[in-house]
Scaffold this active site. Structure first.
Site, PDB file in Angstrom:
ATOM      1  N   LYS A  44     -23.343  36.300  22.907  1.00 31.75           N
ATOM      2  CA  LYS A  44     -23.209  36.300  21.476  1.00 31.75           C
ATOM      3  C   LYS A  44     -23.741  37.600  20.874  1.00 31.75           C
ATOM      4  CE  LYS A  44     -24.570  31.419  21.606  1.00 31.75           C
ATOM      5  NZ  LYS A  44     -25.584  31.199  22.625  1.00 31.75           N
ATOM      6  N   GLU A  98     -21.200  46.519  23.614  1.00 34.07           N
ATOM      7  CA  GLU A  98     -22.427  45.894  24.123  1.00 34.07           C
ATOM      8  C   GLU A  98     -23.522  45.948  23.076  1.00 34.07           C
ATOM      9  OE1 GLU A  98     -23.113  44.310  26.820  1.00 34.07           O
ATOM     10  OE2 GLU A  98     -22.340  45.288  28.620  1.00 34.07           O
ATOM     11  N   ASP A  99     -24.405  44.946  23.099  1.00 33.69           N
ATOM     12  CA  ASP A  99     -25.586  45.020  22.235  1.00 33.69           C
ATOM     13  C   ASP A  99     -26.609  45.984  22.825  1.00 33.69           C
ATOM     14  OD1 ASP A  99     -26.124  43.312  24.377  1.00 33.69           O
ATOM     15  OD2 ASP A  99     -26.981  41.707  23.160  1.00 33.69           O
ATOM     16  N   ASP A 102     -29.329  47.768  29.515  1.00 35.64           N
ATOM     17  CA  ASP A 102     -30.728  47.815  29.948  1.00 35.64           C
ATOM     18  C   ASP A 102     -30.763  48.253  31.421  1.00 35.64           C
ATOM     19  OD1 ASP A 102     -33.494  47.387  29.680  1.00 35.64           O
ATOM     20  OD2 ASP A 102     -33.331  45.328  30.362  1.00 35.64           O
ATOM     21  N   PHE A 151     -39.381  45.192  24.194  1.00 37.78           N
ATOM     22  CA  PHE A 151     -38.387  44.154  23.915  1.00 37.78           C
ATOM     23  C   PHE A 151     -38.062  44.165  22.426  1.00 37.78           C
ATOM     24  CE2 PHE A 151     -36.668  39.948  23.212  1.00 37.78           C
ATOM     25  CZ  PHE A 151     -35.865  39.769  24.329  1.00 37.78           C
ATOM     26  N   VAL A 152     -36.784  44.232  22.103  1.00 36.09           N
ATOM     27  CA  VAL A 152     -36.391  44.332  20.699  1.00 36.09           C
ATOM     28  C   VAL A 152     -35.485  43.166  20.279  1.00 36.09           C
ATOM     29  CG1 VAL A 152     -36.578  46.859  20.656  1.00 36.09           C
ATOM     30  CG2 VAL A 152     -34.386  45.800  21.229  1.00 36.09           C
ATOM     31  N   ARG A 164     -31.338  36.993  15.756  1.00 36.78           N
ATOM     32  CA  ARG A 164     -30.083  37.742  15.851  1.00 36.78           C
ATOM     33  C   ARG A 164     -29.626  38.234  14.491  1.00 36.78           C
ATOM     34  NH1 ARG A 164     -27.890  36.837  21.047  1.00 36.78           N
ATOM     35  NH2 ARG A 164     -28.216  34.770  21.889  1.00 36.78           N
TER      36      ARG A 164
END
Ligand code: IMP
Ligand code: MG
Length: 177
Positions: A44, A98-99, A102, A151-152, A164
């Site tokens: 999502k 892509e969000d 990583d 971590f974001v 989100r």
């Protein structure tokens, strides 16, 4: 703006995010001029970025979605397609949205899967890139922001499915949530 519990600090404000998305959209407009582009987003997290980016792109485009789920007890890269695309992509100019890239495992899996469907071209456009954590190399064509090893959340990225909907990108401190 009142930050919800769990937010440590804002990395990029909503204005900065929107400005940068417009810049990347301009690059895409120039690169794909005269073509009909297909944007593919992974559910999502990438949906928020996809909609913002799509509104700033001025060439004809279509969108499609896929969803992945992990298996193998959290082993990196052990993902499978939980919801496939609605349409074939053969001979199309495809941009995978892509969000975040990583370690690169997820993106590499998706790239290989999509390449097997013989698109005319296949590129990667990501909102966030955390190259310090990269394990497998993937060719990122467009990135809005490079981020540090924290971590974001926000702009589609979640912590336990929350945050989100934040319009900005923030560093998360789970101790505070
Ligand atoms: P990769 O396979 O290690 O590149 O992982 C990519 C996926 O991990 C992303 O699509 C996100 O769902 C998730 N992820 C990685 N880093 C973060 C983060 O900082 N915040 C939220 N989700 C993240
Ligand atoms: Mg997630």
């Amino acid at each position: 703006m009142i930050a919800p519990a769990g937010i440590d600090r804002v990395l990029f404000t909503e204005d900065q995010v929107n400005q940068r998305i417009r810049e990347v959209a301009a690059e895409i407009n120039a690169k794909y001029q005269g073509r009909d582009l297909k944007l593919i987003a992974v559910l999502k997290g990438a949906v928020f970025f996809l909609t913002a980016l799509a509104r700033a792109i001025e060439i004809p485009l279509t969108i499609d979605f896929l969803a992945i789920s992990s298996f193998g007890g959290g082993t990196p890269g052990m993902v499978r397609i939980a919801k496939d695309l609605d349409h074939p992509i053969q001979n199309e100019d495809v941009l995978l949205i892509e969000d975040i890239v990583d370690t690169g495992f997820t993106t590499r899996y998706l790239l290989q899967n999509l390449a097997g469907r013989q698109p005319r071209s296949l590129g990667i456009c990501t909102l966030l890139d955390r190259t310090v954590r990269r394990i497998v190399q993937v060719p990122v064509d467009y990135r809005c922001f490079e981020i540090p090893d924290r971590f974001v959340v926000g702009c589609g990225l979640d912590y336990k499915q929350h945050y989100r909907n934040l319009g900005y990108i923030a560093v998360m401190d789970p101790e505070k949530s």
